[in-house]
Design a protein around this motif. Structure first.
Motif, PDB file in Angstrom:
ATOM      1  N   GLY A 175     -11.011  -0.162  21.465  1.00 56.52           N
ATOM      2  CA  GLY A 175     -10.847   1.252  21.786  1.00 56.52           C
ATOM      3  C   GLY A 175      -9.813   1.880  20.885  1.00 56.52           C
ATOM      4  N   VAL A 176      -9.681   3.175  20.998  1.00 56.95           N
ATOM      5  CA  VAL A 176      -8.651   3.917  20.278  1.00 56.95           C
ATOM      6  C   VAL A 176      -7.516   4.159  21.255  1.00 56.95           C
ATOM      7  N   GLU A 177      -6.308   3.866  20.834  1.00 53.54           N
ATOM      8  CA  GLU A 177      -5.133   4.126  21.667  1.00 53.54           C
ATOM      9  C   GLU A 177      -4.267   5.179  21.002  1.00 53.54           C
ATOM     10  N   LEU A 178      -3.824   6.129  21.789  1.00 52.69           N
ATOM     11  CA  LEU A 178      -2.854   7.126  21.369  1.00 52.69           C
ATOM     12  C   LEU A 178      -1.585   6.824  22.143  1.00 52.69           C
ATOM     13  N   ARG A 179      -0.519   6.514  21.449  1.00 46.49           N
ATOM     14  CA  ARG A 179       0.741   6.149  22.097  1.00 46.49           C
ATOM     15  C   ARG A 179       1.892   6.890  21.428  1.00 46.49           C
ATOM     16  N   ILE A 180       2.914   7.147  22.195  1.00 45.26           N
ATOM     17  CA  ILE A 180       4.141   7.695  21.647  1.00 45.26           C
ATOM     18  C   ILE A 180       4.944   6.543  21.058  1.00 45.26           C
ATOM     19  N   ALA A 181       5.378   6.697  19.819  1.00 43.52           N
ATOM     20  CA  ALA A 181       6.276   5.727  19.184  1.00 43.52           C
ATOM     21  C   ALA A 181       7.595   6.454  18.952  1.00 43.52           C
ATOM     22  N   ALA A 182       8.668   5.878  19.428  1.00 43.24           N
ATOM     23  CA  ALA A 182       9.987   6.503  19.328  1.00 43.24           C
ATOM     24  C   ALA A 182      10.941   5.574  18.593  1.00 43.24           C
ATOM     25  N   ALA A 183      11.871   6.175  17.871  1.00 35.83           N
ATOM     26  CA  ALA A 183      12.877   5.393  17.152  1.00 35.83           C
ATOM     27  C   ALA A 183      13.778   4.710  18.175  1.00 35.83           C
ATOM     28  N   ASN A 184      13.954   3.392  17.999  1.00 34.96           N
ATOM     29  CA  ASN A 184      14.840   2.662  18.902  1.00 34.96           C
ATOM     30  C   ASN A 184      16.247   2.632  18.311  1.00 34.96           C
ATOM     31  N   GLY A 185      17.132   1.898  18.919  1.00 35.38           N
ATOM     32  CA  GLY A 185      18.522   1.843  18.474  1.00 35.38           C
ATOM     33  C   GLY A 185      18.706   1.327  17.056  1.00 35.38           C
ATOM     34  N   ARG A 186      17.750   0.569  16.553  1.00 40.37           N
ATOM     35  CA  ARG A 186      17.835   0.028  15.189  1.00 40.37           C
ATOM     36  C   ARG A 186      17.129   0.917  14.174  1.00 40.37           C
ATOM     37  N   GLY A 187      16.566   2.052  14.656  1.00 41.81           N
ATOM     38  CA  GLY A 187      15.903   2.978  13.746  1.00 41.81           C
ATOM     39  C   GLY A 187      14.449   2.676  13.476  1.00 41.81           C
ATOM     40  N   THR A 188      13.910   1.620  14.073  1.00 36.50           N
ATOM     41  CA  THR A 188      12.497   1.321  13.882  1.00 36.50           C
ATOM     42  C   THR A 188      11.684   1.993  14.993  1.00 36.50           C
ATOM     43  N   MET A 189      10.444   2.293  14.695  1.00 35.76           N
ATOM     44  CA  MET A 189       9.582   2.954  15.662  1.00 35.76           C
ATOM     45  C   MET A 189       8.965   1.908  16.594  1.00 35.76           C
ATOM     46  N   ALA A 190       9.112   2.129  17.878  1.00 37.32           N
ATOM     47  CA  ALA A 190       8.557   1.228  18.890  1.00 37.32           C
ATOM     48  C   ALA A 190       7.711   2.052  19.856  1.00 37.32           C
ATOM     49  N   GLU A 191       6.549   1.514  20.216  1.00 35.41           N
ATOM     50  CA  GLU A 191       5.668   2.222  21.129  1.00 35.41           C
ATOM     51  C   GLU A 191       6.238   2.231  22.538  1.00 35.41           C
ATOM     52  N   THR A 192       6.092   3.355  23.198  1.00 32.92           N
ATOM     53  CA  THR A 192       6.479   3.470  24.597  1.00 32.92           C
ATOM     54  C   THR A 192       5.258   3.166  25.458  1.00 32.92           C
ATOM     55  N   ALA A 193       5.448   3.136  26.742  1.00 36.76           N
ATOM     56  CA  ALA A 193       4.332   2.894  27.660  1.00 36.76           C
ATOM     57  C   ALA A 193       3.434   4.117  27.795  1.00 36.76           C
ATOM     58  N   LYS A 194       3.916   5.282  27.351  1.00 38.24           N
ATOM     59  CA  LYS A 194       3.134   6.507  27.463  1.00 38.24           C
ATOM     60  C   LYS A 194       1.992   6.482  26.469  1.00 38.24           C
ATOM     61  N   GLY A 195       0.787   6.609  26.969  1.00 38.93           N
ATOM     62  CA  GLY A 195      -0.334   6.597  26.055  1.00 38.93           C
ATOM     63  C   GLY A 195      -1.655   6.788  26.758  1.00 38.93           C
ATOM     64  N   LEU A 196      -2.686   6.685  25.943  1.00 41.79           N
ATOM     65  CA  LEU A 196      -4.042   6.929  26.397  1.00 41.79           C
ATOM     66  C   LEU A 196      -4.978   6.023  25.618  1.00 41.79           C
ATOM     67  N   ARG A 197      -5.941   5.423  26.311  1.00 46.82           N
ATOM     68  CA  ARG A 197      -6.943   4.580  25.660  1.00 46.82           C
ATOM     69  C   ARG A 197      -8.297   5.268  25.770  1.00 46.82           C
ATOM     70  N   ILE A 198      -8.997   5.359  24.649  1.00 52.65           N
ATOM     71  CA  ILE A 198     -10.296   6.020  24.593  1.00 52.65           C
ATOM     72  C   ILE A 198     -11.331   5.000  24.134  1.00 52.65           C
ATOM     73  N   PRO A 199     -12.391   4.792  24.917  1.00 48.89           N
ATOM     74  CA  PRO A 199     -13.451   3.889  24.462  1.00 48.89           C
ATOM     75  C   PRO A 199     -14.082   4.433  23.176  1.00 48.89           C
ATOM     76  N   LEU A 200     -14.476   3.541  22.279  1.00 53.68           N
ATOM     77  CA  LEU A 200     -15.067   3.978  21.012  1.00 53.68           C
ATOM     78  C   LEU A 200     -16.250   4.911  21.242  1.00 53.68           C
ATOM     79  N   SER A 201     -17.031   4.672  22.273  1.00 60.74           N
ATOM     80  CA  SER A 201     -18.209   5.498  22.529  1.00 60.74           C
ATOM     81  C   SER A 201     -17.864   6.933  22.907  1.00 60.74           C
ATOM     82  N   ARG A 202     -16.603   7.193  23.307  1.00 58.78           N
ATOM     83  CA  ARG A 202     -16.192   8.541  23.734  1.00 58.78           C
ATOM     84  C   ARG A 202     -15.474   9.315  22.632  1.00 58.78           C
ATOM     85  N   ILE A 203     -15.261   8.715  21.462  1.00 60.14           N
ATOM     86  CA  ILE A 203     -14.549   9.398  20.372  1.00 60.14           C
ATOM     87  C   ILE A 203     -15.221  10.715  20.001  1.00 60.14           C
TER      88      ILE A 203
END
Length: 84
Positions: free
Chosen positions: A31-59
């Motif tokens: 599937g396609v996932e849309l997630r928020i990625a936020a800079a963590n304390g070390r400056g790298t982007m880490a995905e948060t739990a906030k997101g959405l999953r879309i089945p390929l057939s629904r794109i």
């Protein structure tokens, strides 16, 4: 099917946040996932739990809905009309 986890796009959302678009395989289904990625304390982007999953057939449905939202927003003069 081999496990799939591929980032296909990152869209800036705020100074320290992106919307991350990924193709992911979970429980044998891709599937396609849309997630928020936020800079963590070390400056790298880490995905948060906030997101959405879309089945390929629904794109196509999601793309059509987003295009409709863009047309409506343009009709309301909320965004500029793209004249490419």
């Amino acid at each position: 099917m081999l496990p799939l986890d591929r980032i296909v796009a990152e869209i800036p959302r705020a100074a320290r946040e992106n919307i991350r678009v990924s193709l992911r395989e979970k429980r044998g289904s891709v599937g396609v996932e849309l997630r928020i990625a936020a800079a963590n304390g070390r400056g790298t982007m880490a995905e948060t739990a906030k997101g959405l999953r879309i089945p390929l057939s629904r794109i196509p449905d999601v793309i059509a809905a987003l295009q409709n939202a863009q047309r409506v927003a343009q009709g309301l003069s909320l965004v500029a009309v793209d004249r490419e």
